[in-house]
Design an enzyme around this catalytic site. Structure first.
Site, PDB file in Angstrom:
ATOM      1  N   TYR A   1       0.842  -1.202   0.000  1.00 16.82           N
ATOM      2  CA  TYR A   1       0.000   0.000   0.000  1.00 16.82           C
ATOM      3  C   TYR A   1       0.876   1.250   0.000  1.00 16.82           C
ATOM      4  CZ  TYR A   1      -4.170   2.759   0.953  1.00 16.82           C
ATOM      5  OH  TYR A   1      -5.218   3.639   0.850  1.00 16.82           O
TER       6      TYR A   1
ATOM      7  N   TYR B   1      -5.737   5.070  -7.797  1.00 15.63           N
ATOM      8  CA  TYR B   1      -6.001   4.913  -6.369  1.00 15.63           C
ATOM      9  C   TYR B   1      -7.414   4.386  -6.188  1.00 15.63           C
ATOM     10  CZ  TYR B   1      -6.334   5.781  -1.372  1.00 15.63           C
ATOM     11  OH  TYR B   1      -6.489   5.627  -0.010  1.00 15.63           O
TER      12      TYR B   1
END
Length: 390
Positions: A298, A348
């Site tokens: 991440y 994203y």
């Protein structure tokens, strides 16, 4: 259905295009990516019996189930923690299949984060609901009155202590961004396809939180959706795609750890939640960092990549910047990282597109394919999983 322990596997992945203005509702995006995941797997969407998403996803389960024609939904749940939920959804889906409670679990995340609302902007009276208890964290309300109003400001507060202790400069962070944009440049689905950057580009991008984070240290704001279909390993073997076994998955939320505003625990130079995930994953699978051929980590902000590399044991404390700088996260390095371009380079979608890239690496279908992949780590900080060939 008789309950028994059942091994779980990922049978399908699906996504919409990644854009800055999808031109359609989040529910439609959710339905499109869900149908794509079912088509990829060869599973009739009417046979979905479990559904999992993020607490802050705006599409409700009943509406999506109606869109898909789901006949009899047995289980639904939502995972808190913003992007930390990405690998958390895989953990929960694995547990449902392991326990024999569901046969076909659909995971989805769909958002018009760029065209409908923006995570990167200061909140106002109209969009404060996401910052209240019940949405994964209520602590953000304690930041906003003091001027820390955006994810970049929260991330910088944590990163500052880490960077000061280990002498990490913003230029060091640039090596993460440059490598991920290099991956994105060869990924036709990435927003930054054919748009690599240099270290000088990174250093010339504007400050977002001086002297810690520049624009090119921050993930994008994107519109789009990603879905994953989890079923039993045995059933997956008879479906369209090679099954991707969920060898292990877990979550960890240690005392005083928060999502994004993670500066209440004692040592801000580490990421305790990722360390907890690593400890459980290695114990659960019997594997170790050197058994991973690549990792999807991440990357809302570049310091998060360094902290997780160290938390999972790929580097010793303070050594991640040199690991990255020496080319070890490149395609021919010791651990290629975020080979789709990551949240900085591809899109994203709250980390779910990174989970899908982990699946492609195991299948051998990534546009930036790593050689001889047997195991892939996917991490979203508070949760992680190891994906493997069946």
């Amino acid at each position: 259905m008789t309950r028994k322990f059942t091994e779980a596997a990922i049978a399908g992945i699906g996504a919409t295009e990644f854009s800055k203005a999808s031109g359609r509702s989040e529910l439609q995006l959710a339905a499109e990516c869900s149908l794509a995941a079912c088509e990829d797997a060869g599973v009739d969407p009417r046979d979905i019996d479990g559904m999992i998403t993020f607490t802050i996803d705006n599409s409700d389960e009943i509406s999506l189930a109606r869109c898909l024609g789901v006949k009899d939904l047995a289980y639904t749940t939502r995972i808190p923690g913003g992007g930390a939920a990405a690998a958390g959804t895989i953990f929960q889906a694995m547990a449902l299949v392991n326990a024999g409670l569901c046969q076909n679990v659909l995971i989805w995340r769909a958002m018009n984060e760029r065209s409908q609302y923006r995570f990167g902007q200061n909140p106002n009276q109209a969009n404060m609901s996401g910052y209240t208890a019940g949405h994964g964290t209520g602590s953000l309300l304690w930041c906003i009155p003091y001027g820390a109003m955006t994810p970049a400001s929260w991330a910088a507060l944590q990163a500052g202590r880490y960077m000061h202790r280990y002498g990490v400069t913003n230029r060091d962070l640039g090596y993460v961004s440059v490598q991920q944009r290099k991956y994105a440049a060869t990924n036709p689905k990435a927003w930054f396809y054919q748009r690599p950057i240099t270290l000088e580009d990174h250093q010339n991008s504007k400050w977002i939180m001086e002297p810690l984070l520049r624009l090119l240290d921050c993930c994008q704001e994107s519109d789009g959706g990603v879905a994953i279909l989890v079923t039993s390993l045995e059933r997956a073997k008879d479906l369209k795609q090679p099954p991707v076994r969920i060898l292990g998955a877990t979550q960890s939320i240690p005392y005083n750890v928060e999502v994004i505003s993670n500066y209440y625990h004692d040592d801000l130079t580490v990421m305790p939640e990722a360390m907890g995930v690593a400890r459980r994953l290695w114990a659960m699978t019997g594997l170790k960092p050197s058994d991973m051929q690549c990792a999807m980590i991440y990357d809302a902000f570049t310091p998060h990549v360094l902290l997780q590399l160290e938390a999972f044991g790929f580097c010793k404390p303070g050594e991640a910047k040199d690991f990255v700088k020496s080319g070890q996260i490149a395609i021919d390095g010791a651990l290629p990282v975020n080979t789709h371009g990551g949240l900085l380079g591809e899109a994203y979608i709250h980390g779910m597109n990174s989970m899908a890239e982990g699946v492609r690496q195991v299948r051998g279908t990534s546009v930036n394919q790593v050689k001889n992949v047997q195991h892939v780590l996917v991490s979203s900080g508070m949760a992680g999983a190891i994906l493997a060939r069946a």
